[in-house]
Design a protein around this motif. Structure first.
Motif, short mmCIF file in Angstrom:
data_model
loop_
_atom_site.label_atom_id
_atom_site.label_comp_id
_atom_site.label_asym_id
_atom_site.label_seq_id
_atom_site.Cartn_x
_atom_site.Cartn_y
_atom_site.Cartn_z
N VAL A 174 9.89 -7.54 6.80
CA VAL A 174 9.98 -8.35 5.58
C VAL A 174 8.85 -7.99 4.62
O VAL A 174 9.07 -7.75 3.42
CB VAL A 174 9.94 -9.85 5.93
CG1 VAL A 174 9.87 -10.70 4.66
CG2 VAL A 174 11.17 -10.24 6.74
N ARG A 175 7.63 -7.96 5.14
CA ARG A 175 6.48 -7.68 4.28
C ARG A 175 6.55 -6.27 3.69
O ARG A 175 6.23 -6.06 2.51
CB ARG A 175 5.19 -7.87 5.07
CG ARG A 175 4.98 -9.31 5.56
CD ARG A 175 3.77 -9.42 6.46
NE ARG A 175 3.71 -10.72 7.11
CZ ARG A 175 3.18 -11.82 6.57
NH1 ARG A 175 2.64 -11.74 5.36
NH2 ARG A 175 3.16 -12.96 7.22
N THR A 176 6.98 -5.30 4.50
CA THR A 176 7.09 -3.92 4.00
C THR A 176 8.14 -3.82 2.90
O THR A 176 7.92 -3.15 1.88
CB THR A 176 7.44 -2.98 5.16
OG1 THR A 176 6.42 -3.03 6.16
CG2 THR A 176 7.58 -1.55 4.67
N SER A 177 9.27 -4.48 3.10
CA SER A 177 10.34 -4.44 2.09
C SER A 177 9.88 -5.06 0.78
O SER A 177 10.18 -4.54 -0.31
CB SER A 177 11.59 -5.17 2.62
OG SER A 177 12.10 -4.53 3.76
N ARG A 222 18.48 -6.95 4.79
CA ARG A 222 18.66 -6.69 6.22
C ARG A 222 17.50 -7.30 7.02
O ARG A 222 17.70 -7.86 8.10
CB ARG A 222 18.72 -5.18 6.46
CG ARG A 222 19.06 -4.80 7.92
CD ARG A 222 17.86 -4.83 8.83
NE ARG A 222 18.14 -4.53 10.19
CZ ARG A 222 18.56 -5.38 11.11
NH1 ARG A 222 18.81 -6.63 10.78
NH2 ARG A 222 18.74 -5.02 12.36
N ALA A 223 16.27 -7.18 6.51
CA ALA A 223 15.11 -7.73 7.21
C ALA A 223 15.21 -9.25 7.36
O ALA A 223 14.74 -9.81 8.34
CB ALA A 223 13.82 -7.37 6.48
N LEU A 267 23.47 -1.99 5.60
CA LEU A 267 22.31 -1.21 5.17
C LEU A 267 22.61 0.29 5.17
O LEU A 267 22.27 1.00 4.22
CB LEU A 267 21.12 -1.50 6.10
CG LEU A 267 19.83 -0.73 5.81
CD1 LEU A 267 19.31 -1.03 4.42
CD2 LEU A 267 18.78 -1.04 6.87
N THR A 268 23.28 0.77 6.21
CA THR A 268 23.57 2.20 6.31
C THR A 268 24.55 2.65 5.23
O THR A 268 24.33 3.67 4.56
CB THR A 268 24.16 2.52 7.70
OG1 THR A 268 23.25 2.08 8.72
CG2 THR A 268 24.40 4.00 7.86
#
Length: 479
Positions: free
Chosen positions: A388-391, A463-464, A181-182
């Motif tokens: 997960v939901r935010t992504s 990532r989530a 991710l980074t």
């Protein structure tokens, strides 16, 4: 002085010197060992993943760097992974230390003592006997055994150490997802910067054409001086924007180099362009269930809860009886040729009789730690669901932004072209051109930002879900 060598299961230890009077004949005992306590673990924060360990030498010329190359370098050199791997080794060592408390411990000692005794100095004055006895020597070759046959507290401490090791191992695996991710974020940011540079260059070229038209019209007497000034301002604004965009690209390339372990003086160029593929038909509940199952940081926290529970049981078990066996066997005499075997065997059952406050204190501390870990686990499960939901929400919003801003770019460029043609034909001044130029520049920047947001949201979803390392290509390229 006499020399004493100590042996353990790990091999020969360093010799220890002691004065002759430190031990009398037949008084040798097992070597005394001390514990230094758990080894310190290196803190791993979000800042740790922005650094790296640089081991490579710079290469001559320009180096090509793809997203895949950057991620593989990050998985090898990123500081976060290195620190997590170190913590895993520390936890493995602590587990073995606790295991040794349950296993037999055998040590060996070879002792040669030379001594001369003054009986008169000891308060003995026997007529007819010389008060000075010796010198004489005693040699003693002996092995010592200690074994904790039953110690519930030590057993629970070992179980806690084993769960801590499992947690450290899972955290090290989770660190790989964080590195993907980074690194992916840093690479995509550089792609966006490069796109902005190219966009500003195109806008600068357009303002240059408009400026040439304004100068030509003014020289021909068909355009006022104001058109030339306005065109010059627009052109210089784009030059300033180019300087800012180019500087930001170089700064973000330095940040990317830091993340993946490249020397900062290494020249490199990005070989991948910004991908765009819509990620549709995402089942939110199924994605949350997948994340709960796959997220290594969540599994690591579950192991920490088990470790805290074992620590709580170990604190309670401090008041229980413990059974130990010990003994020694060896050969003692004046010389190795004039010696005889001796041995000692002992079994012992012990239990604390009066340490109520200590036991209660240890139990309260252990229980508080256990409750903290349970609370963090409960919160982490909600955090995983939120991630997960935010992504998914970010992906859906960014996808709409990409479509809207792409359409806006086309409309803004069409308006700019129309205004340029009108100005060139002398139908209007270049005020409309200047306004259209500003709108086109803003539309292009918004499209680049939306594309970056869409890609980073998809990478954040991987990532989530706990699959960034293995499936990031599927998410960046679409499924």
């Amino acid at each position: 002085m006499s020399g004493v060598f100590f042996w353990t299961a790990a091999g020969l230890l360093l010799p220890v010197t002691m004065p002759l009077h430190a031990q009398g004949p037949g008084q040798s005992g097992p070597p005394v060992t001390t514990s230094t306590g758990p080894a310190p673990t290196a803190p791993v924060s979000a800042e740790s993943y922005k650094g790296s360990l640089v081991t490579d030498k710079p290469t001559a010329g320009m180096m090509d760097l793809s997203l895949e190359d950057a991620i593989q370098r990050g998985l090898k050199h990123n500081l976060g992974i290195i620190l997590q791997s170190s913590n895993q080794k520390t936890a493995a060592g602590e587990r073995m230390q606790q295991l040794q408390q349950l296993l037999p411990t055998v040590t060996g000692a070879a002792d040669i003592t030379v001594e001369q005794v003054n009986l008169r100095a000891q308060g003995l004055n026997i007529p007819g006997i010389n008060p000075i006895i010796g010198p004489f020597q005693v040699v003693d070759f002996r092995a010592y055994l200690t074994w904790s046959l039953l110690n519930v507290s030590s057993l629970e401490n070992y179980l806690a150490a084993r769960h801590n090791f499992a947690s450290a191992k899972l955290s090290a695996e989770d660190a790989r997802d964080l590195v993907v991710l980074t690194v992916g974020n840093a690479y995509l940011l550089c792609i966006a910067d490069a796109a902005r540079v190219e966009s500003v260059k195109a806008q600068l070229q357009t303002t240059g054409v408009t400026l040439d038209q304004a100068i030509a019209g003014h020289n021909a007497g068909t355009s006022p001086k104001l058109d030339v000034l306005r065109a010059q301002v627009d052109n210089q604004n784009e030059q300033q924007q180019l300087i800012v965009a180019a500087n930001q690209l170089e700064k973000d390339k330095l940040a990317l180099a830091r993340v993946i372990g490249l020397l900062l003086e290494q020249q490199y160029q990005l070989t991948d362009a910004a991908p765009y593929t819509a990620l549709d038909n995402i089942d939110v509940e199924a994605a949350v269930a997948q994340a709960i199952k796959n997220r290594k940081d969540l599994q690591a926290l579950k192991e920490q809860v088990k470790a805290a529970e074992a620590g709580k049981k170990a604190a309670f078990a401090e008041q229980l009886p413990a059974a130990t066996a010990s003994g020694d066997f060896g050969d003692i005499g004046t010389t190795a040729a004039h010696s005889h075997g001796t041995y000692t065997a002992k079994g012992e059952v012990s239990a604390p009789l009066l340490q109520i406050q200590k036991t209660r204190g240890d139990e309260e501390v252990a229980d508080a730690h256990y409750q903290q870990e349970k609370a963090q686990l409960s919160d982490m499960e909600q955090q995983v669901s939120s991630d997960v939901r935010t992504s998914i929400l970010d992906i859906q919003a960014a996808a709409k932004l990409v479509e809207a801003t792409h359409s806006n770019v086309e409309l803004a460029n069409e308006a700019l072209s129309e205004s340029q043609q009108r100005f060139k034909a002398g139908v209007s001044d270049n005020l409309a051109v200047s306004q259209a130029q500003t709108q086109a520049s803003q539309a292009s920047d918004q499209y680049i930002s939306a594309l970056y947001q869409h890609n980073i949201a998809k990478l954040a979803l991987a990532r989530a879900l706990g699959i960034a390392q293995t499936n990031y290509k599927d998410y960046l390229g679409g499924k």
